[in-house]
Design a protein around this motif. Structure first.
Motif, PDB file in Angstrom:
ATOM      1  N   ARG A 118       0.834  -1.209   0.000  1.00  0.00           N
ATOM      2  CA  ARG A 118       0.000   0.000   0.000  1.00  0.00           C
ATOM      3  C   ARG A 118       0.867   1.258   0.000  1.00  0.00           C
ATOM      4  NH1 ARG A 118      -5.023   1.639  -1.412  1.00  0.00           N
ATOM      5  NH2 ARG A 118      -5.383   3.637  -0.450  1.00  0.00           N
ATOM      6  N   SER A 119       1.910   1.264   0.799  1.00  0.00           N
ATOM      7  CA  SER A 119       2.798   2.413   0.867  1.00  0.00           C
ATOM      8  C   SER A 119       3.527   2.617  -0.462  1.00  0.00           C
ATOM      9  CB  SER A 119       3.807   2.236   2.003  1.00  0.00           C
ATOM     10  OG  SER A 119       4.662   3.353   2.095  1.00  0.00           O
ATOM     11  N   ARG A 120       4.000   1.532  -1.071  1.00  0.00           N
ATOM     12  CA  ARG A 120       4.655   1.643  -2.382  1.00  0.00           C
ATOM     13  C   ARG A 120       3.682   2.187  -3.421  1.00  0.00           C
ATOM     14  NH1 ARG A 120       6.464  -3.436  -1.091  1.00  0.00           N
ATOM     15  NH2 ARG A 120       5.068  -4.354  -2.622  1.00  0.00           N
ATOM     16  N   HIS A 121       2.454   1.644  -3.420  1.00  0.00           N
ATOM     17  CA  HIS A 121       1.436   2.099  -4.372  1.00  0.00           C
ATOM     18  C   HIS A 121       1.168   3.590  -4.173  1.00  0.00           C
ATOM     19  CE1 HIS A 121      -2.207   1.976  -6.875  1.00  0.00           C
ATOM     20  NE2 HIS A 121      -2.628   2.873  -6.015  1.00  0.00           N
ATOM     21  N   ASP A 122       0.964   3.999  -2.937  1.00  0.00           N
ATOM     22  CA  ASP A 122       0.666   5.405  -2.658  1.00  0.00           C
ATOM     23  C   ASP A 122       1.825   6.318  -3.062  1.00  0.00           C
ATOM     24  OD1 ASP A 122      -1.809   4.652  -1.691  1.00  0.00           O
ATOM     25  OD2 ASP A 122      -1.261   4.881   0.425  1.00  0.00           O
ATOM     26  N   GLY A 123       3.052   5.873  -2.820  1.00  0.00           N
ATOM     27  CA  GLY A 123       4.219   6.668  -3.201  1.00  0.00           C
ATOM     28  C   GLY A 123       4.333   6.827  -4.706  1.00  0.00           C
ATOM     29  N   VAL A 159      -3.904  -1.579  -9.362  1.00  0.00           N
ATOM     30  CA  VAL A 159      -4.181  -0.168  -9.649  1.00  0.00           C
ATOM     31  C   VAL A 159      -5.687   0.067  -9.672  1.00  0.00           C
ATOM     32  CG1 VAL A 159      -3.984   1.655 -11.398  1.00  0.00           C
ATOM     33  CG2 VAL A 159      -1.999   0.236 -10.843  1.00  0.00           C
ATOM     34  N   ALA A 160      -6.419  -0.823 -10.324  1.00  0.00           N
ATOM     35  CA  ALA A 160      -7.878  -0.688 -10.383  1.00  0.00           C
ATOM     36  C   ALA A 160      -8.474  -0.689  -8.978  1.00  0.00           C
ATOM     37  CB  ALA A 160      -8.484  -1.813 -11.223  1.00  0.00           C
ATOM     38  N   GLN A 161      -8.014  -1.593  -8.147  1.00  0.00           N
ATOM     39  CA  GLN A 161      -8.540  -1.701  -6.782  1.00  0.00           C
ATOM     40  C   GLN A 161      -8.212  -0.464  -5.961  1.00  0.00           C
ATOM     41  OE1 GLN A 161      -6.869  -4.941  -4.580  1.00  0.00           O
ATOM     42  NE2 GLN A 161      -8.240  -4.670  -2.851  1.00  0.00           N
ATOM     43  N   HIS A 162      -6.937  -0.051  -5.964  1.00  0.00           N
ATOM     44  CA  HIS A 162      -6.516   1.083  -5.143  1.00  0.00           C
ATOM     45  C   HIS A 162      -7.109   2.404  -5.619  1.00  0.00           C
ATOM     46  CE1 HIS A 162      -3.681  -0.867  -2.424  1.00  0.00           C
ATOM     47  NE2 HIS A 162      -3.302  -1.612  -3.440  1.00  0.00           N
ATOM     48  N   GLN A 163      -7.381   2.515  -6.916  1.00  0.00           N
ATOM     49  CA  GLN A 163      -7.930   3.758  -7.456  1.00  0.00           C
ATOM     50  C   GLN A 163      -9.456   3.717  -7.573  1.00  0.00           C
ATOM     51  OE1 GLN A 163      -5.865   6.249  -7.652  1.00  0.00           O
ATOM     52  NE2 GLN A 163      -4.287   4.785  -7.062  1.00  0.00           N
ATOM     53  N   ALA A 164     -10.055   2.638  -7.105  1.00  0.00           N
ATOM     54  CA  ALA A 164     -11.514   2.466  -7.165  1.00  0.00           C
ATOM     55  C   ALA A 164     -12.008   2.653  -8.600  1.00  0.00           C
ATOM     56  CB  ALA A 164     -12.230   3.407  -6.197  1.00  0.00           C
ATOM     57  N   ARG A 165     -11.291   2.019  -9.541  1.00  0.00           N
ATOM     58  CA  ARG A 165     -11.645   2.058 -10.952  1.00  0.00           C
ATOM     59  C   ARG A 165     -11.964   0.621 -11.381  1.00  0.00           C
ATOM     60  NH1 ARG A 165     -12.869   6.303 -12.782  1.00  0.00           N
ATOM     61  NH2 ARG A 165     -12.206   5.781 -14.875  1.00  0.00           N
ATOM     62  N   SER A 166     -12.811   0.488 -12.372  1.00  0.00           N
ATOM     63  CA  SER A 166     -13.057  -0.857 -12.895  1.00  0.00           C
ATOM     64  C   SER A 166     -11.848  -1.291 -13.715  1.00  0.00           C
ATOM     65  CB  SER A 166     -14.314  -0.866 -13.778  1.00  0.00           C
ATOM     66  OG  SER A 166     -14.065  -0.186 -14.995  1.00  0.00           O
ATOM     67  N   ARG A 167     -11.672  -2.580 -13.833  1.00  0.00           N
ATOM     68  CA  ARG A 167     -10.567  -3.077 -14.660  1.00  0.00           C
ATOM     69  C   ARG A 167     -10.750  -2.634 -16.107  1.00  0.00           C
ATOM     70  NH1 ARG A 167     -10.415  -9.058 -12.605  1.00  0.00           N
ATOM     71  NH2 ARG A 167     -10.358  -9.428 -14.837  1.00  0.00           N
ATOM     72  N   GLU A 168     -11.994  -2.559 -16.553  1.00  0.00           N
ATOM     73  CA  GLU A 168     -12.257  -2.093 -17.917  1.00  0.00           C
ATOM     74  C   GLU A 168     -11.848  -0.631 -18.083  1.00  0.00           C
ATOM     75  OE1 GLU A 168     -12.916  -1.454 -21.736  1.00  0.00           O
ATOM     76  OE2 GLU A 168     -12.756  -3.401 -20.781  1.00  0.00           O
ATOM     77  N   ALA A 169     -12.105   0.189 -17.097  1.00  0.00           N
ATOM     78  CA  ALA A 169     -11.699   1.602 -17.177  1.00  0.00           C
ATOM     79  C   ALA A 169     -10.176   1.722 -17.232  1.00  0.00           C
ATOM     80  CB  ALA A 169     -12.246   2.393 -15.993  1.00  0.00           C
ATOM     81  N   VAL A 170      -9.492   0.911 -16.452  1.00  0.00           N
ATOM     82  CA  VAL A 170      -8.024   0.915 -16.475  1.00  0.00           C
ATOM     83  C   VAL A 170      -7.538   0.460 -17.850  1.00  0.00           C
ATOM     84  CG1 VAL A 170      -5.951  -0.197 -15.551  1.00  0.00           C
ATOM     85  CG2 VAL A 170      -7.720   0.651 -13.988  1.00  0.00           C
TER      86      VAL A 170
END
Length: 116
Positions: free
Chosen positions: A8-13, A66-77
């Protein structure tokens, strides 16, 4: 500070570094407009797609994560990745994109060195 042992920290950074780099590449947009583009602000939507593209292609984060952490659908990504891939076919956009990637990498490296 980035905890290298925390996904989570790596993703946020990485996300923060990408947002700041893309904001500098689109100086007329605020970071908030890139994070949550107002309706019909197509440049802000493109900027958000570029952020996601850099996270996935340049930093190697899994699309699912990325989809999960950004609250985006996989299709949107996936759609955003395709849009940016098509734009990268033009040399002028590719050069601008490469500068944003370099800025994001430099920012993340500096933050990691500060943490050490």
């Amino acid at each position: 500070m980035i905890n290298l042992h925390s996904a989570r920290s790596r993703h946020d950074g990485i996300y923060h570094a990408c947002i700041m780099a893309v904001r500098d590449g689109f100086p007329h947009l605020t970071a908030q407009a890139i994070i949550d583009p107002p309706h019909e602000w197509f440049d802000a939507a493109l900027a958000r797609q570029i952020v996601i593209h850099i996270m996935v292609r340049a930093f190697g984060l899994p699309k699912r994560s990325v989809a999960q952490h950004q609250a985006r659908s996989r299709e949107a990504v996936n759609r955003g990745l395709r849009v940016v891939e098509r734009r990268l076919e033009t040399p002028r956009f590719r050069n601008h994109y490469d500068r944003m990637v370099s800025a994001a990498r430099g920012s993340l490296t500096a933050r990691m060195e500060d943490a050490a």
